[in-house]
Design a protein around this motif. Sequence first.
Motif, PDB file in Angstrom:
ATOM      1  N   VAL A 301       0.972 -19.738  -0.166  1.00 26.61           N
ATOM      2  CA  VAL A 301       1.579 -19.615   1.161  1.00 26.61           C
ATOM      3  C   VAL A 301       2.345 -20.913   1.427  1.00 26.61           C
ATOM      4  CG1 VAL A 301       1.137 -19.245   3.616  1.00 26.61           C
ATOM      5  CG2 VAL A 301      -0.387 -18.239   1.917  1.00 26.61           C
ATOM      6  N   PRO A 302       3.639 -20.842   1.812  1.00 26.10           N
ATOM      7  CA  PRO A 302       4.397 -22.071   2.065  1.00 26.10           C
ATOM      8  C   PRO A 302       3.693 -22.958   3.091  1.00 26.10           C
ATOM      9  CG  PRO A 302       5.817 -20.135   2.205  1.00 26.10           C
ATOM     10  CD  PRO A 302       4.422 -19.625   2.026  1.00 26.10           C
ATOM     11  N   GLU A 303       3.827 -24.281   2.878  1.00 33.04           N
ATOM     12  CA  GLU A 303       3.087 -25.242   3.718  1.00 33.04           C
ATOM     13  C   GLU A 303       3.458 -25.148   5.200  1.00 33.04           C
ATOM     14  OE1 GLU A 303       1.459 -28.542   2.778  1.00 33.04           O
ATOM     15  OE2 GLU A 303       1.362 -28.252   0.593  1.00 33.04           O
ATOM     16  N   HIS A 304       4.703 -24.751   5.496  1.00 32.21           N
ATOM     17  CA  HIS A 304       5.109 -24.754   6.907  1.00 32.21           C
ATOM     18  C   HIS A 304       4.580 -23.523   7.665  1.00 32.21           C
ATOM     19  CE1 HIS A 304       8.318 -22.436   4.846  1.00 32.21           C
ATOM     20  NE2 HIS A 304       8.184 -21.671   5.897  1.00 32.21           N
ATOM     21  N   THR A 305       3.876 -22.625   6.979  1.00 34.73           N
ATOM     22  CA  THR A 305       3.360 -21.425   7.661  1.00 34.73           C
ATOM     23  C   THR A 305       2.230 -21.810   8.623  1.00 34.73           C
ATOM     24  OG1 THR A 305       3.850 -20.172   5.678  1.00 34.73           O
ATOM     25  CG2 THR A 305       2.413 -19.113   7.288  1.00 34.73           C
ATOM     26  N   ALA A 306       2.386 -21.427   9.875  1.00 35.61           N
ATOM     27  CA  ALA A 306       1.332 -21.721  10.855  1.00 35.61           C
ATOM     28  C   ALA A 306       0.340 -20.575  10.932  1.00 35.61           C
ATOM     29  CB  ALA A 306       1.955 -21.956  12.218  1.00 35.61           C
ATOM     30  N   SER A 307       0.844 -19.352  10.753  1.00 41.51           N
ATOM     31  CA  SER A 307      -0.010 -18.162  10.917  1.00 41.51           C
ATOM     32  C   SER A 307       0.440 -17.082   9.956  1.00 41.51           C
ATOM     33  CB  SER A 307       0.116 -17.594  12.325  1.00 41.51           C
ATOM     34  OG  SER A 307      -0.178 -18.550  13.297  1.00 41.51           O
ATOM     35  N   LEU A 308      -0.518 -16.370   9.449  1.00 41.77           N
ATOM     36  CA  LEU A 308      -0.208 -15.227   8.573  1.00 41.77           C
ATOM     37  C   LEU A 308      -0.872 -13.999   9.201  1.00 41.77           C
ATOM     38  CD1 LEU A 308       0.662 -13.864   5.915  1.00 41.77           C
ATOM     39  CD2 LEU A 308      -1.292 -14.921   4.807  1.00 41.77           C
ATOM     40  N   ILE A 309      -0.058 -12.971   9.437  1.00 43.91           N
ATOM     41  CA  ILE A 309      -0.594 -11.723  10.010  1.00 43.91           C
ATOM     42  C   ILE A 309      -0.485 -10.645   8.939  1.00 43.91           C
ATOM     43  CG2 ILE A 309      -0.168  -9.890  11.700  1.00 43.91           C
ATOM     44  CD1 ILE A 309      -0.810 -12.147  13.371  1.00 43.91           C
ATOM     45  N   PHE A 310      -1.586  -9.970   8.675  1.00 49.39           N
ATOM     46  CA  PHE A 310      -1.563  -8.820   7.760  1.00 49.39           C
ATOM     47  C   PHE A 310      -1.637  -7.540   8.586  1.00 49.39           C
ATOM     48  CE2 PHE A 310      -3.591 -11.465   4.289  1.00 49.39           C
ATOM     49  CZ  PHE A 310      -2.500 -11.399   3.453  1.00 49.39           C
ATOM     50  N   ALA A 311      -0.745  -6.612   8.309  1.00 46.20           N
ATOM     51  CA  ALA A 311      -0.810  -5.302   8.982  1.00 46.20           C
ATOM     52  C   ALA A 311      -0.885  -4.236   7.903  1.00 46.20           C
ATOM     53  CB  ALA A 311       0.433  -5.100   9.829  1.00 46.20           C
ATOM     54  N   GLU A 312      -1.812  -3.308   8.063  1.00 44.05           N
ATOM     55  CA  GLU A 312      -1.927  -2.222   7.078  1.00 44.05           C
ATOM     56  C   GLU A 312      -1.484  -0.923   7.740  1.00 44.05           C
ATOM     57  OE1 GLU A 312      -5.091  -2.163   3.860  1.00 44.05           O
ATOM     58  OE2 GLU A 312      -5.756  -0.491   5.089  1.00 44.05           O
ATOM     59  N   ILE A 313      -0.618  -0.201   7.026  1.00 37.19           N
ATOM     60  CA  ILE A 313      -0.113   1.073   7.544  1.00 37.19           C
ATOM     61  C   ILE A 313      -0.752   2.205   6.740  1.00 37.19           C
ATOM     62  CG2 ILE A 313       1.963   2.522   7.711  1.00 37.19           C
ATOM     63  CD1 ILE A 313       3.590  -0.138   7.966  1.00 37.19           C
ATOM     64  N   HIS A 314      -1.353   3.160   7.412  1.00 40.14           N
ATOM     65  CA  HIS A 314      -1.855   4.374   6.763  1.00 40.14           C
ATOM     66  C   HIS A 314      -1.002   5.533   7.257  1.00 40.14           C
ATOM     67  CE1 HIS A 314      -6.181   2.909   5.706  1.00 40.14           C
ATOM     68  NE2 HIS A 314      -5.242   2.100   5.270  1.00 40.14           N
ATOM     69  N   ALA A 315      -0.408   6.262   6.334  1.00 42.13           N
ATOM     70  CA  ALA A 315       0.489   7.338   6.760  1.00 42.13           C
ATOM     71  C   ALA A 315       0.342   8.542   5.835  1.00 42.13           C
ATOM     72  CB  ALA A 315       1.931   6.835   6.749  1.00 42.13           C
ATOM     73  N   GLY A 316       0.726   9.700   6.377  1.00 40.74           N
ATOM     74  CA  GLY A 316       0.592  10.940   5.609  1.00 40.74           C
ATOM     75  C   GLY A 316       1.762  11.180   4.667  1.00 40.74           C
ATOM     76  N   SER A 317       2.857  10.420   4.848  1.00 38.66           N
ATOM     77  CA  SER A 317       4.026  10.615   3.991  1.00 38.66           C
ATOM     78  C   SER A 317       4.818   9.309   3.942  1.00 38.66           C
ATOM     79  CB  SER A 317       4.916  11.717   4.565  1.00 38.66           C
ATOM     80  OG  SER A 317       5.442  11.263   5.809  1.00 38.66           O
ATOM     81  N   ARG A 318       5.736   9.221   2.961  1.00 38.21           N
ATOM     82  CA  ARG A 318       6.565   8.018   2.849  1.00 38.21           C
ATOM     83  C   ARG A 318       7.433   7.857   4.100  1.00 38.21           C
ATOM     84  NH1 ARG A 318       7.292   5.356  -1.887  1.00 38.21           N
ATOM     85  NH2 ARG A 318       9.439   4.770  -1.503  1.00 38.21           N
ATOM     86  N   GLU A 319       7.938   8.987   4.626  1.00 41.24           N
ATOM     87  CA  GLU A 319       8.826   8.932   5.796  1.00 41.24           C
ATOM     88  C   GLU A 319       8.062   8.316   6.970  1.00 41.24           C
ATOM     89  OE1 GLU A 319       8.383  11.711   3.867  1.00 41.24           O
ATOM     90  OE2 GLU A 319      10.223  11.154   2.820  1.00 41.24           O
ATOM     91  N   GLU A 320       6.837   8.809   7.143  1.00 38.22           N
ATOM     92  CA  GLU A 320       6.027   8.292   8.260  1.00 38.22           C
ATOM     93  C   GLU A 320       5.778   6.787   8.081  1.00 38.22           C
ATOM     94  OE1 GLU A 320       1.596   8.865  10.006  1.00 38.22           O
ATOM     95  OE2 GLU A 320       2.331  10.549   8.805  1.00 38.22           O
ATOM     96  N   ALA A 321       5.462   6.395   6.845  1.00 36.84           N
ATOM     97  CA  ALA A 321       5.188   4.982   6.575  1.00 36.84           C
ATOM     98  C   ALA A 321       6.439   4.143   6.836  1.00 36.84           C
ATOM     99  CB  ALA A 321       4.719   4.809   5.130  1.00 36.84           C
ATOM    100  N   PHE A 322       7.607   4.645   6.412  1.00 33.92           N
ATOM    101  CA  PHE A 322       8.859   3.928   6.669  1.00 33.92           C
ATOM    102  C   PHE A 322       9.097   3.779   8.163  1.00 33.92           C
ATOM    103  CE2 PHE A 322      10.542   4.561   2.257  1.00 33.92           C
ATOM    104  CZ  PHE A 322      10.851   3.229   2.046  1.00 33.92           C
ATOM    105  N   GLY A 323       8.781   4.835   8.915  1.00 35.10           N
ATOM    106  CA  GLY A 323       8.948   4.802  10.371  1.00 35.10           C
ATOM    107  C   GLY A 323       8.125   3.665  10.967  1.00 35.10           C
ATOM    108  N   GLU A 324       6.866   3.544  10.544  1.00 35.14           N
ATOM    109  CA  GLU A 324       5.993   2.475  11.070  1.00 35.14           C
ATOM    110  C   GLU A 324       6.532   1.114  10.648  1.00 35.14           C
ATOM    111  OE1 GLU A 324       3.671   2.787  13.311  1.00 35.14           O
ATOM    112  OE2 GLU A 324       3.883   4.963  13.243  1.00 35.14           O
ATOM    113  N   LEU A 325       7.039   1.051   9.423  1.00 30.89           N
ATOM    114  CA  LEU A 325       7.557  -0.214   8.909  1.00 30.89           C
ATOM    115  C   LEU A 325       8.772  -0.669   9.721  1.00 30.89           C
ATOM    116  CD1 LEU A 325       6.991  -2.201   6.635  1.00 30.89           C
ATOM    117  CD2 LEU A 325       8.655  -0.984   5.223  1.00 30.89           C
ATOM    118  N   ARG A 326       9.615   0.288  10.075  1.00 36.81           N
ATOM    119  CA  ARG A 326      10.799  -0.061  10.890  1.00 36.81           C
ATOM    120  C   ARG A 326      10.354  -0.618  12.250  1.00 36.81           C
ATOM    121  NH1 ARG A 326      13.445   4.207   8.187  1.00 36.81           N
ATOM    122  NH2 ARG A 326      12.568   5.752   9.596  1.00 36.81           N
TER     123      ARG A 326
END
Length: 504
Positions: A301-326
Motif C-alpha cells: 500500500v503506498p505510504e501516503h495512503t491514510a485509509s483503505l476501504i474495501f467494498a464487496e459486491i454480491h450480484a446475480g449477474s455481471r450487469e448488476e455487478a457493473f451497476g453497483e460498481l458504477r
Amino acid sequence: MSLRIEPFTNEYALYLRDESRSTGEAAYIAFPSDEEAIREALSFARANGLPVTTQGGRTGLAAGAVPHGGLLLNLSRMDRISGPERSGGTVLLRVQPGVLLVNVRKYIEGMRAEYGPLFFPPDPTETTASIGGMTACNASGARTYSYGATRKHVEGLRIVLADSRTVTLRRGAQKASGRKLDLHCDDGSRIALQLPSYRMPSVKNASGYYIEDGMDAVDLFTGSDGTLGVVTEALLKLTSLPEQIWEVGCLLDTEEKALGLVCALRENCRLASLEYFDRGALQVLRDRKRWDASLRGIADVPEHTASLIFAEIHAGSREEAFGELRKLSACLKSCGGDPDATWFGWNAADIRRFQAFRHAVPESVNMLIDERRRKEPGITKLGTDMSVEDKDLRAVFAMYREGLAELGLQSAIWGHIGNNHVHVNILPSSMDEYRRAKELYARWAQRVTDMGGAVSAEHGVGKLKAGFLEIMYGPQAIGEMRALKRSLDPAGMLNPGNLFPPEG
Ligand SMILES: Cc1cc2nc3c(=O)[nH]c(=O)nc-3n(C[C@H](O)[C@H](O)[C@H](O)COP(=O)(O)OP(=O)(O)OC[C@H]3O[C@@H](n4cnc5c(N)ncnc54)[C@H](O)[C@@H]3O)c2cc1C
C-alpha cells in the motif's frame, strides 16, 4: 469408551491462552470426542467442585477460552460434519463444535456438484475459528454487514447443561412468552427461566445475553459466551453463493474522505461488506512485510495512503455487478477519492488475495503484541470491539482520535466500518502506557454506551470485557444475567469469569 481426564502438565501450555494473548491456568484437561464424553467430563467436574472452561479454536480475542483453574474442556476432537439435509428450500449441515470454519468451507465446496454453489456467510477473518466458538461468541466479520452474524445462520443447537442434561433446540420450537422461557430438556424435564429485563441497543451487538420478548431459545445459547451450556452440535443454514463476487479497494489520502465515502456507499450502493484500515494498521503490516517472507504475496500500500476501504459486491449477474460498481465509482468521486487509486478483484484468486490482506493486518498486530509481551509480559491485546449507530460514525472516530492523540499512544484501526464497528488496537510499549490505555478504553466504553452503542459487537465479552458489560447495562442487568445463569448452572461451573466475575 471412558474419557481420559489428565492432570494438566506443561506439555499442554499452549491451551492456556487464546488470541487475546492472555494466559490462564488449569488443573485438568480433557479432549472429549463425543457428547457422552462431555457429560462424563462435567460429572467429574461436579464431583470435584471444579470450574470448567470450554475451548474451540482458541482464536477468541476476549479470553473467553482462557481457563482460570479447574478443568479445560477442549473440543477440537469433536470434528465431524454430517448432512447435508434439506428442509423446505434450505440446505442444512449438522456440525460438531470442534469443526473449524476452514473445514466447513471445504465440505461445502465438496457438495457443489450436487447442491450447487452454497456458502456459510459468517466470516470472522480467522478461518481456524471453530463452529462451537463462533456460536458461543455469535461471531461475525466482514459479510455480516449484509448477511448478519452467526446467529442468523444457526437453525438448531444441541447443548449439554452443567448437570449433564441435554437440550435439543430447533428454531421456532422453543420460544419465550414475554420474558419467561420454559426450556424443555431431552429427558422430558423442564427448566423455568426468567429472562433479564434489559433492552438491547439497535446496533451490531454481541454484549451479554441476547434477550428480547418472545425470543427463540436458539438465540439465548448463541452468543452466551459458553456460560449457559456446552454446544455439542450446530445445525447450520447454508446460503446460495451469488454468481458474481467483486472486491474493490479504495485508497484515500485522508480519513475524512474515507468516512464520507462510507456514508455515501451506505446510502447509494448495495454491498455485501464495507471494511476499513487506517494508516497505523497499514504501517504495522508494511513493517512486518519487510522481514516476514510469509507475507510476500500481500499487496503493498503506498505510504501516503491514510485509509483503505474495501467494498464487496454480491450480484446475480455481471450487469448488476457493473451497476453497483458504477454507483461506487460515483460515490468515490463525490468524496474526493481517486477512482484510479483503487484495487479491483473479481475472480476466486483475487478474492483470496483480498481475504489474505484482511487477515494479515490483525495477524501482524497480534505478532507485534507478542513481541512487546516478551519485554513486558503484563501487556495483553487492547482492541476495542464497539459499535454505534450510523449517525454517530464521525463522532466515535473523533472520540478515538482525540483520546489516542491526548495520550500519544500508537494504534492500528481496522474493521467493519459499514456497521460503525471498528477495532481500535492500542499498542502500548510499557506497562505505564498499558495502564493509561486501559483507562482510555474504559472511558470510551462509557461514551459509546451514552451514544446508545454496544461495548462488544462481535468478539463477545469473555473475561476481558466483563467490566464494560456492567458499564453498558448497569448492575441490575448484570444481577439478572447472573440469576439466569444460576437457573441453568447453579454452581457457576461453566466458563466462570466470562460476562461477569464469578460469584463469591
Ligand atoms: C486474526 C483474527 C481476526 C479475527 N477477526 C474476527 C472478526 O472479524 N469477527 C469476529 O467475530 N471474530 C474475529 N476474531 C475472533 C475469533 O475468531 C472469534 O471470536 C471466534 O468466534 C472464536 O472461535 P474459537 O473457536 O476460536 O473460540 P474460542 O476462542 O476457543 O472460544 C471463544 C468462546 O467460545 C466458548 N466456546 C467455544 N466452544 C464452545 C462450545 N462448543 N460450547 C460453548 N462455548 C464454547 C469459549 O469458552 C469462549 O468463551 C478474529 C480472531 C483473529 C485471531
